[in-house]
Scaffold this motif. Structure first.
Motif, PDB file in Angstrom:
ATOM      1  N   PHE A   1      13.926  -3.663   5.765  1.00 15.11           N
ATOM      2  CA  PHE A   1      14.298  -4.317   7.010  1.00 15.11           C
ATOM      3  C   PHE A   1      13.580  -5.653   7.097  1.00 15.11           C
ATOM      4  O   PHE A   1      12.414  -5.773   6.693  1.00 15.11           O
ATOM      5  N   SER A   2      14.258  -6.656   7.621  1.00 14.80           N
ATOM      6  CA  SER A   2      13.613  -7.953   7.811  1.00 14.80           C
ATOM      7  C   SER A   2      14.269  -8.683   8.971  1.00 14.80           C
ATOM      8  O   SER A   2      15.437  -8.442   9.310  1.00 14.80           O
ATOM      9  N   ALA A   3      13.502  -9.589   9.559  1.00  8.87           N
ATOM     10  CA  ALA A   3      14.000 -10.432  10.648  1.00  8.87           C
ATOM     11  C   ALA A   3      13.468 -11.841  10.428  1.00  8.87           C
ATOM     12  O   ALA A   3      12.298 -12.028  10.076  1.00  8.87           O
TER      13      ALA A   3
ATOM     14  N   THR B   1       0.850  -1.186   0.000  1.00  5.64           N
ATOM     15  CA  THR B   1       0.000   0.000   0.000  1.00  5.64           C
ATOM     16  C   THR B   1       0.883   1.232   0.000  1.00  5.64           C
ATOM     17  O   THR B   1       1.844   1.325   0.764  1.00  5.64           O
ATOM     18  N   GLY B   2       0.584   2.167  -0.875  1.00  8.75           N
ATOM     19  CA  GLY B   2       1.364   3.401  -0.922  1.00  8.75           C
ATOM     20  C   GLY B   2       2.838   3.131  -1.128  1.00  8.75           C
ATOM     21  O   GLY B   2       3.248   2.386  -2.018  1.00  8.75           O
ATOM     22  N   LYS B   3       3.653   3.695  -0.258  1.00 16.08           N
ATOM     23  CA  LYS B   3       5.093   3.554  -0.364  1.00 16.08           C
ATOM     24  C   LYS B   3       5.644   2.416   0.481  1.00 16.08           C
ATOM     25  O   LYS B   3       6.864   2.228   0.549  1.00 16.08           O
ATOM     26  N   VAL B   4       4.781   1.655   1.124  1.00 19.87           N
ATOM     27  CA  VAL B   4       5.236   0.619   2.042  1.00 19.87           C
ATOM     28  C   VAL B   4       4.784  -0.747   1.565  1.00 19.87           C
ATOM     29  O   VAL B   4       3.653  -0.916   1.098  1.00 19.87           O
TER      30      VAL B   4
ATOM     31  N   GLY C   1      10.136 -18.444  10.741  1.00 20.98           N
ATOM     32  CA  GLY C   1       9.270 -17.286  10.533  1.00 20.98           C
ATOM     33  C   GLY C   1      10.063 -16.101  10.015  1.00 20.98           C
ATOM     34  O   GLY C   1      11.243 -15.938  10.325  1.00 20.98           O
ATOM     35  N   LYS C   2       9.415 -15.279   9.215  1.00 25.45           N
ATOM     36  CA  LYS C   2      10.070 -14.106   8.640  1.00 25.45           C
ATOM     37  C   LYS C   2       9.087 -12.953   8.570  1.00 25.45           C
ATOM     38  O   LYS C   2       7.933 -13.129   8.184  1.00 25.45           O
ATOM     39  N   LEU C   3       9.543 -11.760   8.951  1.00 21.55           N
ATOM     40  CA  LEU C   3       8.767 -10.534   8.827  1.00 21.55           C
ATOM     41  C   LEU C   3       9.669  -9.437   8.281  1.00 21.55           C
ATOM     42  O   LEU C   3      10.853  -9.380   8.621  1.00 21.55           O
ATOM     43  N   GLY C   4       9.098  -8.576   7.453  1.00 18.72           N
ATOM     44  CA  GLY C   4       9.897  -7.488   6.928  1.00 18.72           C
ATOM     45  C   GLY C   4       9.050  -6.436   6.243  1.00 18.72           C
ATOM     46  O   GLY C   4       7.844  -6.623   6.030  1.00 18.72           O
ATOM     47  N   TRP C   5       9.685  -5.333   5.920  1.00 18.00           N
ATOM     48  CA  TRP C   5       8.980  -4.286   5.190  1.00 18.00           C
ATOM     49  C   TRP C   5       9.962  -3.487   4.339  1.00 18.00           C
ATOM     50  O   TRP C   5      11.120  -3.330   4.669  1.00 18.00           O
ATOM     51  N   ASP C   6       9.452  -3.044   3.197  1.00 14.13           N
ATOM     52  CA  ASP C   6      10.178  -2.150   2.299  1.00 14.13           C
ATOM     53  C   ASP C   6       9.533  -0.769   2.387  1.00 14.13           C
ATOM     54  O   ASP C   6       8.310  -0.653   2.427  1.00 14.13           O
ATOM     55  N   TYR C   7      10.349   0.256   2.389  1.00 13.00           N
ATOM     56  CA  TYR C   7       9.823   1.618   2.449  1.00 13.00           C
ATOM     57  C   TYR C   7      10.444   2.453   1.331  1.00 13.00           C
ATOM     58  O   TYR C   7      11.665   2.622   1.264  1.00 13.00           O
ATOM     59  N   LEU C   8       9.600   2.929   0.440  1.00 12.87           N
ATOM     60  CA  LEU C   8      10.015   3.803  -0.651  1.00 12.87           C
ATOM     61  C   LEU C   8      10.033   5.232  -0.117  1.00 12.87           C
ATOM     62  O   LEU C   8       9.016   5.921  -0.099  1.00 12.87           O
ATOM     63  N   ILE C   9      11.216   5.673   0.340  1.00  4.25           N
ATOM     64  CA  ILE C   9      11.322   7.002   0.938  1.00  4.25           C
ATOM     65  C   ILE C   9      10.891   8.068  -0.044  1.00  4.25           C
ATOM     66  O   ILE C   9      10.083   8.945   0.253  1.00  4.25           O
TER      67      ILE C   9
ATOM     68  N   SER D   1      18.813  -3.062   4.397  1.00  4.33           N
ATOM     69  CA  SER D   1      19.427  -2.650   3.133  1.00  4.33           C
ATOM     70  C   SER D   1      18.903  -1.272   2.734  1.00  4.33           C
ATOM     71  O   SER D   1      17.781  -0.900   3.068  1.00  4.33           O
ATOM     72  N   TYR D   2      19.750  -0.568   2.018  1.00  2.83           N
ATOM     73  CA  TYR D   2      19.420   0.782   1.543  1.00  2.83           C
ATOM     74  C   TYR D   2      19.867   0.893   0.092  1.00  2.83           C
ATOM     75  O   TYR D   2      20.991   0.509  -0.257  1.00  2.83           O
ATOM     76  N   ILE D   3      18.980   1.375  -0.770  1.00  5.00           N
ATOM     77  CA  ILE D   3      19.287   1.563  -2.185  1.00  5.00           C
ATOM     78  C   ILE D   3      19.065   3.025  -2.552  1.00  5.00           C
ATOM     79  O   ILE D   3      18.000   3.584  -2.277  1.00  5.00           O
ATOM     80  N   HIS D   4      20.075   3.608  -3.146  1.00  2.37           N
ATOM     81  CA  HIS D   4      19.948   4.988  -3.630  1.00  2.37           C
ATOM     82  C   HIS D   4      20.206   4.999  -5.131  1.00  2.37           C
ATOM     83  O   HIS D   4      21.220   4.466  -5.605  1.00  2.37           O
ATOM     84  N   LYS D   5      19.278   5.588  -5.887  1.00  3.30           N
ATOM     85  CA  LYS D   5      19.431   5.735  -7.333  1.00  3.30           C
ATOM     86  C   LYS D   5      19.697   7.208  -7.638  1.00  3.30           C
ATOM     87  O   LYS D   5      18.918   8.088  -7.273  1.00  3.30           O
TER      88      LYS D   5
END
Length: 812
Positions: free
Chosen positions: A341-343, A275-278, A325-333, A390-394
């Protein structure tokens, strides 16, 4: 060592904070330089007038057609482009499956908040729309510069099998007697997940991969001659497992359950919410599996004028139960920056329950043989946490990227064993021996605790050069610390490894010629509490060349140098007491070895077939290899040591063809020559052998009914340092069918259907002859059901289009 590790963890945190702070400061500086104008609008679908979420909006300067800024629309179809300077602009709107919209010129004044009076309507691109399905139609294999990519996502085995089982269907890959994955007969293989070192695999990747569902795998990359970008460890090659990524908006996922022969069961659920940026994602998997790992040993020992014979029968049940088990999220700044981030948590319980009977006889004596009996129950209880960031910069320049990956793994395991020995039992009936405690000659137990902590920090930078060139550089730091606590300072074992790696690569193409040149520098130091300490500073070059002779024919040449360092298992002097007659013992007298990989290949594409021929040479200097010897108590000890060298070469032919619309075949055959020179200090000499191995896989796709896969593998006798493995062959089957209008799938797998997968190994030196047959349970049948929920089957697939955007929703 713990203090050093604390420093390492603190350093990683400081690095991440520094990078993020620098980025914020950099972004603020940029913001101050931008204007104060903005453009606001709405994107809708032409026919239904419904808002379109995740449409890509790019705004360009009218004077230079240079991309100024970009964004994506929200769930209401609204978008906002802020901090624009005064000037003349035009913008484009792109959305998968729709015709790109280009606006007229817009004049924006300084400080103006311009709002489009009418929404932008996108029309469906009927020419580029493909099927309303998620599945693509990729070929089974594809040759790329430096690697071969196998599309396994649609394999029937992938629906209900494990990752190990899918890997075993691929050319050049196989499973050894212990269940570990081999590449071209070598177990010294580095396994990556999504191109990264994964702490989840731990120190025994084979066991972990044998419990992970293959349905989550998109493709497998097999890299025989590694580029400088990868860690130089892994002399046999690299297997990169690329996992599927759900980026579909809304909520989607799947749930699965599997039952198998001899009380095997597993299940799992995975979900993804965008949803949105997440983007949120998570999964849970459970497995409860019992399998037999029996073996039979016949050993003759000739030492100091005594000729003895040992016959051993081992009946072992191996249980493996785990929760992952695994949980994580991506955030489009924003358009150019993404955080992930994930665990992961893993809880594993393993049981080795075995009974062993030993018959010992003096061949030169007429005395009655001595018969001993033994039972063992060994339990391992392990839990582990793996954290990833992780961090990605374009950058503004298309293709210029910076990525930072941090990972931390914390494993802890308790190992407990209970043993009972019944000595010289030939004068008793078996039921009299096993029940009354008076007949037990010896009862004892052992306990040790294992902890493993690993921290990895990796930075990669990529810069396009010219039309097709690319420069890459990066840095890797890895700290790996393993402790075995037996309860006594004398027997406790500590292992620590630190690696620093720095690489630079450049690739380009000129007409039909393409090349990739790389150089990697690595410094590593390894030390233990058993007076082992060694450090290495080395350079590792890599070269990949290709020439496109024609549209259907390509030539490739590759070379790389790699290293294999002693690991904790090779150095650990602690002995497991499951079977005292067959022990593995670590050695502190060992050095790293180096190998040179060279490969030349020709690949051909035809209308209904493709094939590839490869000449491969691998030279190992100072090779670390295991060997067997008999100690003073006439026990068999397997230990690692440095050999002088090994030469391995192969001529391979790999091909695939589509016989008709529903039947395809792929196959692989190799003629191999290898020679091993142990050098001085060993009781056995140089050995060489010619070998043959091959694999054929048939896939029949009866669209209205089911998809059937059959795989046959043959391996001739193969060389080991002191003997050989006898030939083996086996057949595996896989069957899958879509149900519930495509939302569900049923799959059936039957491995080793003729029960012929037997490992028979013969080894000898002047003091002994040893024949061992391993009956690891491989004849297994499983039935799986998987159900997909959410919007997985409601999206449109379209042919990809080029975009001026540097960042899009697909980057999440």
């Amino acid at each position: 060592m713990n203090l050093r590790f604390t420093y390492a963890k603190s350093a990683f945190i400081i690095i991440l904070i520094s990078i993020f702070s620098s980025y914020v400061a950099f972004s603020n500086n940029l913001s101050n330089e931008k204007g104060s104008s903005s453009l606001k609008g709405k994107i809708i679908e032409n026919q239904s007038n419904k808002p379109l979420e995740f449409a890509t909006i790019s705004i360009y300067s009218s004077d230079s057609s240079k991309l100024v800024k970009g964004t994506i629309s929200n769930k209401r179809g609204d978008f906002l482009l802020e901090k624009l300077s005064a000037g003349s602009y035009y913008f484009k709107v792109e959305y998968m499956g729709y015709i790109t919209y280009s606006s007229k010129m817009l004049d924006i004044k300084n400080g103006e908040s311009k709002i489009l009076t009418n929404p932008v309507k996108l029309k469906i691109d009927t020419k580029n729309i493909s099927e309303v399905k998620v599945e693509g139609n990729r070929e089974f294999s594809k040759v790329e510069l430096g690697k071969t990519v196998y599309n396994v996502s649609k394999s029937p085995v992938a629906d209900g099998g494990t990752i190990n089982e899918v890997l075993n269907t691929l050319p050049k890959l196989s499973v050894d007697a212990e269940g570990a994955i081999q590449f071209r007969g070598s177990s010294n293989v580095k396994i990556l997940i999504d191109g990264k070192i994964s702490g989840l695999l731990g120190i025994n990747p084979a066991e972990v991969l044998n419990g992970m569902s293959a349905h989550d795998v998109d493709r497998i990359e097999v890299i025989s001659t590694s580029s400088a970008k990868y860690d130089a460890t892994g002399a046999g090659g690299i297997i990169n497992i690329i996992m599927k990524k759900d980026r579909i908006k809304g909520f989607n996922g799947s749930v699965a359950a599997t039952v198998g022969t001899k009380d095997k069961k597993s299940g799992g659920i995975s979900g993804n919410y965008r949803t949105g940026k997440v983007n949120f994602f998570g999964s849970y998997n459970y497995k409860d599996d019992w399998a037999g790992r029996d073996y039979h040993v016949q050993r003759e020992i000739k030492k100091e004028g005594v000729h003895t014979l040992l016959l051993e029968n081992a009946d072992v049940d191996f249980g493996n139960r785990y929760h992952i088990g695994k949980l994580g999220w991506d955030y489009l700044i924003n358009d150019n920056n993404t955080l992930t981030f994930s665990a992961k948590y893993q809880d594993v319980l393993q049981n080795w329950n075995g009974s062993y009977d030993y018959t010992r006889a003096n061949v030169l004596s007429s005395a009655m043989p001595i018969v001993d009996y033994r039972t063992s129950a060994v339990d391992l209880d392990m839990n582990s946490w793996v954290y990833n960031a992780s961090y990605i910069h374009k950058f503004a320049k298309k293709g210029e990227t910076l990525s930072i990956d941090l990972a931390y793994t914390d494993n802890a395991a308790d190992n407990a064993g209970n043993y009972a020995e019944y000595l010289n039992i030939q004068n008793f009936a078996q039921d009299e021996i096993l029940e009354p405690t008076a007949n037990i000659s010896n009862l004892y137990s052992d306990f040790y605790k294992t902890t493993r902590k690993e921290a990895v920090a990796q930075v990669d930078y990529e810069l396009p050069v010219g039309d097709k060139g690319k420069f890459q550089t990066g840095y890797l730091y890895r700290n790996n610390e393993i402790d075995y606590k037996v309860g006594s300072v004398v027997y406790d074992f500590n292992y620590e490894e630190n690696i620093h790696g720095l690489y630079a690569m450049y690739s380009d193409s000129k007409g039909k010629f393409a090349y990739e040149l790389g150089l990697r520098a690595e410094y590593s130091d390894i030390n233990t509490n058993k007076e082992f300490k060694d450090d290495y500073l080395d350079l590792f070059p890599s070269i990949h060349l290709s020439y496109q002779i024609s549209d259907k024919k390509q030539w490739q040449l590759a070379y790389s140098r790699m290293i294999y360092r002693p690991n904790s298992g090779m150095l650990n002097p602690f002995q497991n007491l499951r079977d005292p007659e067959n022990q593995r013992l670590g050695s502190q007298d060992m050095d790293a070895y180096y190998n040179h990989n060279a490969e030349m290949s020709m690949s051909f594409d035809r209308e209904k077939a493709s094939y590839k021929t490869t000449l491969y040479v691998n030279y190992y200097k100072n090779l670390i290899n295991q060997y067997r010897f008999i100690d003073d108590d006439n026990r068999s000890i397997v230990q690692f040591g440095n050999f002088d060298s090994k030469f391995f070469s192969a001529l391979e032919l790999e091909g695939s063809t589509k016989l008709n619309k529903w039947w395809s075949l792929s196959g692989y055959v190799a003629g191999i020559y290898e020679e091993t020179k142990p050098g001085e200090g060993y009781k056995f000499g140089t050995r060489d052998m010619w070998e043959v191995e091959g694999k054929v896989t048939s896939i029949m796709n009866f669209k209205k009914w089911f998809k059937l896969q059959a795989s046959f593998r043959y391996q001739s006798e193969i060389l080991v340092a002191q003997g050989k493995y006898q030939n083996l062959y086996y057949v595996d089957l896989g069957l899958s069918r879509k149900v519930l209008k495509g939302r569900g799938s049923l799959s059936f797998t039957a491995n080793d259907i003729f029960n012929t997968f037997r490992f028979k190994i013969h080894t000898s030196d002047p003091e002994f002859y040893n024949k061992e047959i391993k009956y690891r349970e491989t004849q297994i049948a499983k039935l799986s059901f998987r159900y997909f929920f959410g919007k997985r089957y409601r999206i449109l697939r379209a042919n990809p289009k080029k975009s001026g955007m540097r960042h899009s929703e697909n980057d999440i």
